[in-house]
Write an enzyme that holds these catalytic residues in place. Sequence first.
Site, PDB file in Angstrom:
ATOM      1  N   GLU A 163      22.001  44.073  52.630  1.00 26.17           N
ATOM      2  CA  GLU A 163      21.670  43.888  54.042  1.00 26.17           C
ATOM      3  C   GLU A 163      22.301  42.636  54.632  1.00 26.17           C
ATOM      4  O   GLU A 163      22.569  41.656  53.921  1.00 26.17           O
ATOM      5  CB  GLU A 163      20.167  43.850  54.232  1.00 26.17           C
ATOM      6  CG  GLU A 163      19.523  42.676  53.537  1.00 26.17           C
ATOM      7  CD  GLU A 163      18.011  42.666  53.701  1.00 26.17           C
ATOM      8  OE1 GLU A 163      17.365  43.616  53.236  1.00 26.17           O
ATOM      9  OE2 GLU A 163      17.498  41.709  54.294  1.00 26.17           O
ATOM     10  N   CYS A 193      14.377  37.679  54.028  1.00 31.07           N
ATOM     11  CA  CYS A 193      15.156  37.923  52.843  1.00 31.07           C
ATOM     12  C   CYS A 193      14.791  39.209  52.086  1.00 31.07           C
ATOM     13  O   CYS A 193      13.717  39.312  51.508  1.00 31.07           O
ATOM     14  CB  CYS A 193      14.902  36.698  51.981  1.00 31.07           C
ATOM     15  SG  CYS A 193      15.783  36.604  50.481  1.00 31.07           S
ATOM     16  N   CYS A 221       8.991  36.694  47.533  1.00 31.57           N
ATOM     17  CA  CYS A 221      10.226  37.179  48.169  1.00 31.57           C
ATOM     18  C   CYS A 221      10.529  38.639  47.828  1.00 31.57           C
ATOM     19  O   CYS A 221      10.534  39.022  46.654  1.00 31.57           O
ATOM     20  CB  CYS A 221      11.391  36.300  47.724  1.00 31.57           C
ATOM     21  SG  CYS A 221      12.980  36.888  48.317  1.00 31.57           S
ATOM     22  N   CYS A 267      11.245  34.717  42.748  1.00 32.72           N
ATOM     23  CA  CYS A 267      10.276  33.944  43.536  1.00 32.72           C
ATOM     24  C   CYS A 267       9.092  34.842  43.905  1.00 32.72           C
ATOM     25  O   CYS A 267       9.269  36.007  44.269  1.00 32.72           O
ATOM     26  CB  CYS A 267      10.941  33.367  44.778  1.00 32.72           C
ATOM     27  SG  CYS A 267      12.316  32.279  44.352  1.00 32.72           S
ATOM     28  N   CYS A 326      18.079  40.024  43.082  1.00 28.81           N
ATOM     29  CA  CYS A 326      18.064  38.597  42.750  1.00 28.81           C
ATOM     30  C   CYS A 326      17.224  38.391  41.508  1.00 28.81           C
ATOM     31  O   CYS A 326      16.153  38.974  41.361  1.00 28.81           O
ATOM     32  CB  CYS A 326      17.487  37.780  43.907  1.00 28.81           C
ATOM     33  SG  CYS A 326      17.518  36.005  43.574  1.00 28.81           S
ATOM     34  N   CYS A 356      23.876  36.327  58.701  1.00 30.06           N
ATOM     35  CA  CYS A 356      23.261  35.982  57.417  1.00 30.06           C
ATOM     36  C   CYS A 356      23.780  36.955  56.355  1.00 30.06           C
ATOM     37  O   CYS A 356      23.608  38.164  56.475  1.00 30.06           O
ATOM     38  CB  CYS A 356      21.746  36.079  57.563  1.00 30.06           C
ATOM     39  SG  CYS A 356      20.875  35.709  56.048  1.00 30.06           S
TER      40      CYS A 356
HETATM   41  N1  SAH Z   1      18.320  32.658  47.257  1.00 31.37           N
HETATM   42  C1  SAH Z   1      18.564  31.678  48.234  1.00 31.37           C
HETATM   43  C2  SAH Z   1      19.032  32.220  49.563  1.00 31.37           C
HETATM   44  C3  SAH Z   1      18.407  33.479  50.045  1.00 31.37           C
HETATM   45  S1  SAH Z   1      16.694  33.410  50.496  1.00 31.37           S
HETATM   46  C4  SAH Z   1      17.344  30.806  48.422  1.00 31.37           C
HETATM   47  O1  SAH Z   1      16.299  31.141  47.895  1.00 31.37           O
HETATM   48  O2  SAH Z   1      17.469  29.781  49.069  1.00 31.37           O
HETATM   49  C5  SAH Z   1      16.752  32.663  52.102  1.00 31.37           C
HETATM   50  C6  SAH Z   1      15.458  31.968  52.486  1.00 31.37           C
HETATM   51  O3  SAH Z   1      14.435  32.936  52.828  1.00 31.37           O
HETATM   52  C7  SAH Z   1      14.870  31.117  51.369  1.00 31.37           C
HETATM   53  O4  SAH Z   1      14.483  29.854  51.854  1.00 31.37           O
HETATM   54  C8  SAH Z   1      13.691  31.948  50.949  1.00 31.37           C
HETATM   55  O5  SAH Z   1      12.752  31.184  50.278  1.00 31.37           O
HETATM   56  C9  SAH Z   1      13.212  32.520  52.254  1.00 31.37           C
HETATM   57  N2  SAH Z   1      12.282  33.654  52.148  1.00 31.37           N
HETATM   58  C10 SAH Z   1      12.207  34.569  51.174  1.00 31.37           C
HETATM   59  N3  SAH Z   1      11.219  35.449  51.426  1.00 31.37           N
HETATM   60  C11 SAH Z   1      10.654  35.069  52.593  1.00 31.37           C
HETATM   61  C12 SAH Z   1       9.567  35.570  53.376  1.00 31.37           C
HETATM   62  N4  SAH Z   1       8.903  36.631  53.013  1.00 31.37           N
HETATM   63  N5  SAH Z   1       9.251  34.905  54.525  1.00 31.37           N
HETATM   64  C13 SAH Z   1       9.951  33.813  54.907  1.00 31.37           C
HETATM   65  N6  SAH Z   1      10.994  33.312  54.214  1.00 31.37           N
HETATM   66  C14 SAH Z   1      11.323  33.919  53.062  1.00 31.37           C
HETATM   67 FE1  SF4 Z   2      16.113  35.069  45.145  1.00 31.68          FE
HETATM   68 FE2  SF4 Z   2      14.392  35.421  47.143  1.00 31.68          FE
HETATM   69 FE3  SF4 Z   2      14.033  33.424  45.437  1.00 31.68          FE
HETATM   70 FE4  SF4 Z   2      16.074  33.321  47.200  1.00 31.68          FE
HETATM   71  S1  SF4 Z   2      13.889  33.302  47.678  1.00 31.68           S
HETATM   72  S2  SF4 Z   2      16.146  32.837  45.008  1.00 31.68           S
HETATM   73  S3  SF4 Z   2      16.628  35.500  47.283  1.00 31.68           S
HETATM   74  S4  SF4 Z   2      13.956  35.636  44.932  1.00 31.68           S
END
Ligand code: SAH
Ligand code: SF4
Length: 349
Positions: free
Chosen positions: A90, A331, A117, A114, A110, A103
Site C-alpha cells: 500500500e 501503517c 501495528c 510491534c 514486517c 508514504c
Molecule cells: N517501520 C517503520 C516505518 C513504518 S511505520 C517504523 O516503525 O518507524 C510508520 C509509523 O506508523 C510508525 O511510527 C508506527 O509506529 C506508526 N503506526 C503503526 N501503527 C499505527 C497505528 N495503528 N496508529 C498510529 N500509528 C501507527
Molecule cells: Fe513494522 Fe509496524 Fe513496527 Fe513499523 S510499527 S516496525 S511497520 S510492525
Amino acid sequence: MKNFYDFTLETLTHTLEAEGFKAFNAKQVFQWVYQKNIRDFEAMSNLSKPLRAWLIEHITLPQLTLHSHFVAPDETTKCAFVLSDREVIETVLMHHNYGKSICVTTQVGCNMGCAFCASGLHKKTRNLSQAEMILQVQGVIDLTGIKPTHIVVMGIGEPFDNFDHVMDFIDTVNSPYAYAIGKRHITVSTSGLAPQIEAFGLRQTQVNLAISLHAPNDALRSKLMPINKKYPLKTLMKSVDHYHTLTNRRVTYEYIMIKDVNDSLKEANELITLLKGKNAYVNLIPYNPVSEFSFECSEPAQIKRFYDALMKAGINATTRKEKGEQVNAACGQLRHQTLKEETHGLKNT
Ligand code: SAH
Ligand code: SF4
C-alpha cells in the site's frame, strides 16, 4: 532484460558506458522516464538510434497494477498495488498545507512485530526492490496527476531492514534528473535499528530521520516494540547521538498516544528526561485503532496534558492529526484489510 526502475543514475551511467554509450545518455533517459513520463524508448527523440535499439532490447519499463484505491474526505488517497508475484502493498498520498507527500512501503509485511501495528500482523515475506518503491510513487502520480513535494518512507515494513534498496530509492527520488525531491523533503522512519541509524548518518546526511519511540522506558518499549530487546533505549539513543554528531540534524521522535498504556504524566516526565538537551522534536500521534488489538486512542484532553508537559519542559512537540483515518491510513491497515477480504472471497475494487 533488466527493470529500468532498479537502476540508479550511477548504475545506469556505468551500464551505458560499458556498452560504449555516453555518460550523459543516462541523464537523458532518466529525464524522459521520470520527468516527461515517456515509457517508450522509441519515442525518446534525442537518443541515437543504436542507443534506442539497445534499450529496447535490454531494458523493460514494467508498472505496478493498481488493485484498489480509496479517497478520504480530506483527499488523502490510499492505493493498494499488486506486485508481479501477486503480493499486495500500500501507498498513501497526503495533502498538507506545505505540500503533498507520498508514504512508501519498503517490505512485504514486517518482522518487527510491534504490538499495536497492523503491518506486523503479516510477517515479512520479502524486501521490496528499488523499482517497487519507485513505482509506488509513479503509480500514485499516474492515478492522481499529482507530483509529490515530499516523500515519507513510513509505509509497511522496516526501511532499515531493507537498507541498500531504500538508500538507492532515496538517491533516485532525489536525483535532479528524476523526481528532484530535495533531501530535506524526504523522511525515513525506523523502529530503531541502531547500527543502520549510524550508517544512515554517514550516507544520507540531509534526509530527515524519524524514530518510532512510543515508550520512554525499556520495560514498556520492549512490550510494545520487541526490537527494543535487541537495541534497548541506551543503545538506541547512543546511535542517535552519533547520527546527530555526523549530521547536525534534528531528529523527530514519533510517539503514538495509546490510552492508559503510554500516555500518563509519568511517561511524559520520563520522555522529558530521555530527550532533555537533545536536538529533538516529538510528534504525538493519536493511535489509530486496529480491530485485532484492544488498544485505544488516548483522550484528546490527555494528549493535550502530555503535550503541555513536554512543551513546558522545553521539548518541542506537535500533536499530529492522523491523516486519512477514514481510509484506514495507518501503517499496514489497508493491506491487512485487503488480505482479510481476499481470504473471505470479497472483491475490493
Ligand atoms: N517501520 C517503520 C516505518 C513504518 S511505520 C517504523 O516503525 O518507524 C510508520 C509509523 O506508523 C510508525 O511510527 C508506527 O509506529 C506508526 N503506526 C503503526 N501503527 C499505527 C497505528 N495503528 N496508529 C498510529 N500509528 C501507527
Ligand atoms: Fe513494522 Fe509496524 Fe513496527 Fe513499523 S510499527 S516496525 S511497520 S510492525
